[in-house]
Design a protein around this motif. Structure first.
Motif, PDB file in Angstrom:
ATOM      1  N   GLY A  28      17.494 -23.410  -0.889  1.00 35.33           N
ATOM      2  CA  GLY A  28      16.759 -22.380  -1.609  1.00 35.33           C
ATOM      3  C   GLY A  28      17.619 -21.651  -2.624  1.00 35.33           C
ATOM      4  N   VAL A  29      18.838 -21.302  -2.220  1.00 29.86           N
ATOM      5  CA  VAL A  29      19.754 -20.608  -3.136  1.00 29.86           C
ATOM      6  C   VAL A  29      20.080 -21.492  -4.334  1.00 29.86           C
ATOM      7  N   ARG A  30      20.360 -22.749  -4.079  1.00 30.86           N
ATOM      8  CA  ARG A  30      20.706 -23.667  -5.168  1.00 30.86           C
ATOM      9  C   ARG A  30      19.552 -23.766  -6.181  1.00 30.86           C
ATOM     10  N   GLU A  31      18.326 -23.847  -5.684  1.00 29.39           N
ATOM     11  CA  GLU A  31      17.168 -23.958  -6.580  1.00 29.39           C
ATOM     12  C   GLU A  31      17.020 -22.710  -7.447  1.00 29.39           C
ATOM     13  N   VAL A  32      17.177 -21.543  -6.846  1.00 28.82           N
ATOM     14  CA  VAL A  32      17.060 -20.295  -7.608  1.00 28.82           C
ATOM     15  C   VAL A  32      18.160 -20.206  -8.656  1.00 28.82           C
ATOM     16  N   ILE A  71      28.997 -17.608  -5.289  1.00 24.20           N
ATOM     17  CA  ILE A  71      27.960 -18.493  -4.767  1.00 24.20           C
ATOM     18  C   ILE A  71      28.239 -19.935  -5.172  1.00 24.20           C
ATOM     19  N   LEU A  72      28.531 -20.152  -6.450  1.00 21.77           N
ATOM     20  CA  LEU A  72      28.820 -21.505  -6.933  1.00 21.77           C
ATOM     21  C   LEU A  72      30.021 -22.108  -6.238  1.00 21.77           C
ATOM     22  N   SER A  73      31.045 -21.293  -6.019  1.00 21.51           N
ATOM     23  CA  SER A  73      32.244 -21.784  -5.338  1.00 21.51           C
ATOM     24  C   SER A  73      31.926 -22.177  -3.900  1.00 21.51           C
ATOM     25  N   SER A 429      20.748 -12.239  -3.699  1.00 21.81           N
ATOM     26  CA  SER A 429      20.458 -12.571  -2.309  1.00 21.81           C
ATOM     27  C   SER A 429      21.006 -13.939  -1.941  1.00 21.81           C
ATOM     28  N   GLY A 430      21.373 -14.723  -2.957  1.00 21.59           N
ATOM     29  CA  GLY A 430      22.030 -16.001  -2.710  1.00 21.59           C
ATOM     30  C   GLY A 430      23.434 -15.858  -2.144  1.00 21.59           C
ATOM     31  N   LEU A 431      23.969 -14.623  -2.135  1.00 20.54           N
ATOM     32  CA  LEU A 431      25.274 -14.389  -1.503  1.00 20.54           C
ATOM     33  C   LEU A 431      25.248 -14.745  -0.019  1.00 20.54           C
ATOM     34  N   VAL A 432      24.060 -14.961   0.524  1.00 16.34           N
ATOM     35  CA  VAL A 432      23.959 -15.386   1.930  1.00 16.34           C
ATOM     36  C   VAL A 432      24.742 -16.674   2.163  1.00 16.34           C
ATOM     37  N   VAL A 433      24.819 -17.547   1.157  1.00 16.03           N
ATOM     38  CA  VAL A 433      25.554 -18.810   1.368  1.00 16.03           C
ATOM     39  C   VAL A 433      27.053 -18.557   1.468  1.00 16.03           C
ATOM     40  N   MET A 435      28.295 -15.771   2.679  1.00 20.28           N
ATOM     41  CA  MET A 435      28.432 -15.165   3.997  1.00 20.28           C
ATOM     42  C   MET A 435      28.459 -16.249   5.083  1.00 20.28           C
ATOM     43  N   ILE A 436      27.611 -17.247   4.946  1.00 19.02           N
ATOM     44  CA  ILE A 436      27.588 -18.358   5.907  1.00 19.02           C
ATOM     45  C   ILE A 436      28.922 -19.080   5.906  1.00 19.02           C
ATOM     46  N   LYS A 437      29.437 -19.341   4.705  1.00 21.71           N
ATOM     47  CA  LYS A 437      30.717 -20.065   4.616  1.00 21.71           C
ATOM     48  C   LYS A 437      31.857 -19.253   5.205  1.00 21.71           C
ATOM     49  N   ARG A 438      31.883 -17.962   4.938  1.00 21.08           N
ATOM     50  CA  ARG A 438      32.944 -17.120   5.500  1.00 21.08           C
ATOM     51  C   ARG A 438      32.882 -17.120   7.023  1.00 21.08           C
TER      52      ARG A 438
END
Length: 445
Positions: A28-32, A71-73, A429-433, A435-438
């Protein structure tokens, strides 16, 4: 609509079993992100950036671009992250300044407040790419370090370091008016938290809930700056709106320290100087902003560093700084974040304590006065993981997952119901990815 996500602000928040998987969230984040991305060439400049939201926020914004780099990183898209950073610095002035908005394809500002945030001479050249006269939280050194850590691209680091050095030196020379290491903002829009309630006393707005009167008071600040030609010394002397924001200066201190690290990585001799600047800023944050009785870090205003005692979501930001003692950190976190004094909501972290007169959890033109923004959770999660508060960090991440799963990628959310409000397809809100990685990098999934 994003894959697997709902965008309606009236969505019912999901049960734990209905929370989207990490892979679904990433999709979802990637699409947005890709839907909001734009690139091109204008008047000799190559630009490549992501709109925070296509209709509401169509320009390249300073700290938004940095969030997009994180996010991209996290996706492994370092090449695209580099292009975002390069675009951000395309119009950097010779003195080092970089504006908080870069106007590329759509040159006319979206709002009257945006128009007043240009230098008067730039209003006459709106047909060309140009920048605003304002700044935003200076988080770009951390963004560049993130790209380097994932790409190990020394050439990119050496390309960007001179630009970064000029930028942070401009901030120190032009916004640290008193030489104490604290930067001043000259309008609410520079904090990145536009209608932040802690500024109300300075604006002489006493009605609590925001309305048209607050709009006009803020507009007067920008008109004042515009009429002074954005001459910073004149603006400081007039003392109409001179604020040392706790979040802004925390980010500044963090990034000065990162600048020291970037210099070391590049074999540049200026690292110790930036580290010394970071320590001075940290020392002043603790000396002037910390209120021991309230266990809170407050914004300051005026020439004499008076505290703006309003409990916004940034009162605990400085706990991330290395110079702040463990005892102070513990007091602040336990009072406000862990015990949630004024911040006890189902979906943390609210942008304003719930018992403050200005608190409004619902959709409004006047943002940052109650709703939950993902960026607060993202900012605090990294610190909590570093200090071993893994359960608390996990809860912040879970809250964001629930918000996005139930309401989609929105600008902000109701801290009680989780309903999404503001801009849609909002990239923050894509910063969730990240957060998941961290959380995964800490081995805590």
């Amino acid at each position: 609509m994003q894959s697997g996500t709902r965008t309606s602000s009236s969505s019912v928040q999901p049960n734990e079993a209905d929370i989207l998987s990490d892979e679904e969230l990433k999709t979802g984040v990637r699409e947005v992100l890709y839907k909001n991305m734009i690139s091109g060439r204008k008047a000799g400049f190559d630009y490549h950036y992501t709109k925070p939201s296509p209709g509401t926020y169509p320009f390249q914004y300073f700290w938004d671009t940095c969030f997009h780099v994180f996010i991209l990183s996290a996706f492994g898209e370092e090449k695209m992250a580099k292009e975002h950073v390069r675009s951000l610095f395309q119009m950097q002035r010779p003195d080092g300044f970089v504006g908080h908005m870069s106007y590329w394809k759509r040159l006319w500002p979206a709002r009257v407040t945006d128009l007043l945030q240009l230098r008067p001479r730039d209003v006459l050249r709106l047909y060309k790419p140009h920048m605003s006269a304002l700044v935003q939280p200076p988080i770009v050194a951390q963004a560049v370090l993130r790209v380097y850590r994932y790409s190990h691209d020394g050439a990119f680091l050496r390309e960007m370091l001179p630009k970064l050095k000029k930028y942070y030196r401009w901030l120190a020379e032009n916004r640290d008016f008193e030489g104490e290491g604290l930067l001043s903002i000259i309008t609410p829009f520079e904090s990145g938290m536009d209608w932040k309630a802690s500024y109300d006393p300075l604006l002489k707005f006493t009605k609590g809930k925001a309305g048209p009167l607050l709009f006009w008071k803020v507009l007067q600040v920008d008109a004042h700056n515009f009429l002074k030609g954005y001459d910073l010394r004149r603006i400081y002397k007039s003392n109409k709106f001179v604020v040392k924001d706790a979040a802004f200066n925390t980010i500044y201190a963090q990034n000065l320290e990162v600048m020291a690290e970037l210099c070391q990585l590049a074999g540049d001799e200026d690292g110790p100087g930036f580290l010394s600047m970071a320590r001075q800023t940290e020392k002043s944050i603790l000396r002037y902003m910390y209120d021991e009785e309230d266990a809170a870090f407050y914004d300051l205003y005026g020439h004499h560093f008076k505290k703006l005692k309003v409990r916004t979501g940034t009162i605990f930001f400085p706990v991330v700084l290395k110079s702040v003692s463990d005892e102070v950190c513990r007091k602040v976190l336990e009072r406000h974040l862990l015990d949630k004094d004024g911040f006890h909501v189902p979906y943390p972290v609210p942008s304003l304590a719930t018992d403050e007169p200005a608190f409004n959890p619902n959709s409004s033109l006047y943002i940052w006065r109650g709703p939950t923004w993902v960026v607060f959770n993202w900012f605090m999660q990294g610190y909590l993981l570093e200090k071993g508060y893994k359960q608390e960090a996990r809860e912040l991440l879970l809250s964001v997952k629930r918000l996005v799963s139930g309401s989609g990628f929105r600008e902000y959310y109701n801290p009680f119901t989780g309903e999404g409000h503001g801009a849609e397809d909002f990239t923050w809100s894509g910063l969730v990815v990240d957060m998941i990685k961290r959380q995964q990098d800490e081995g805590d999934t």
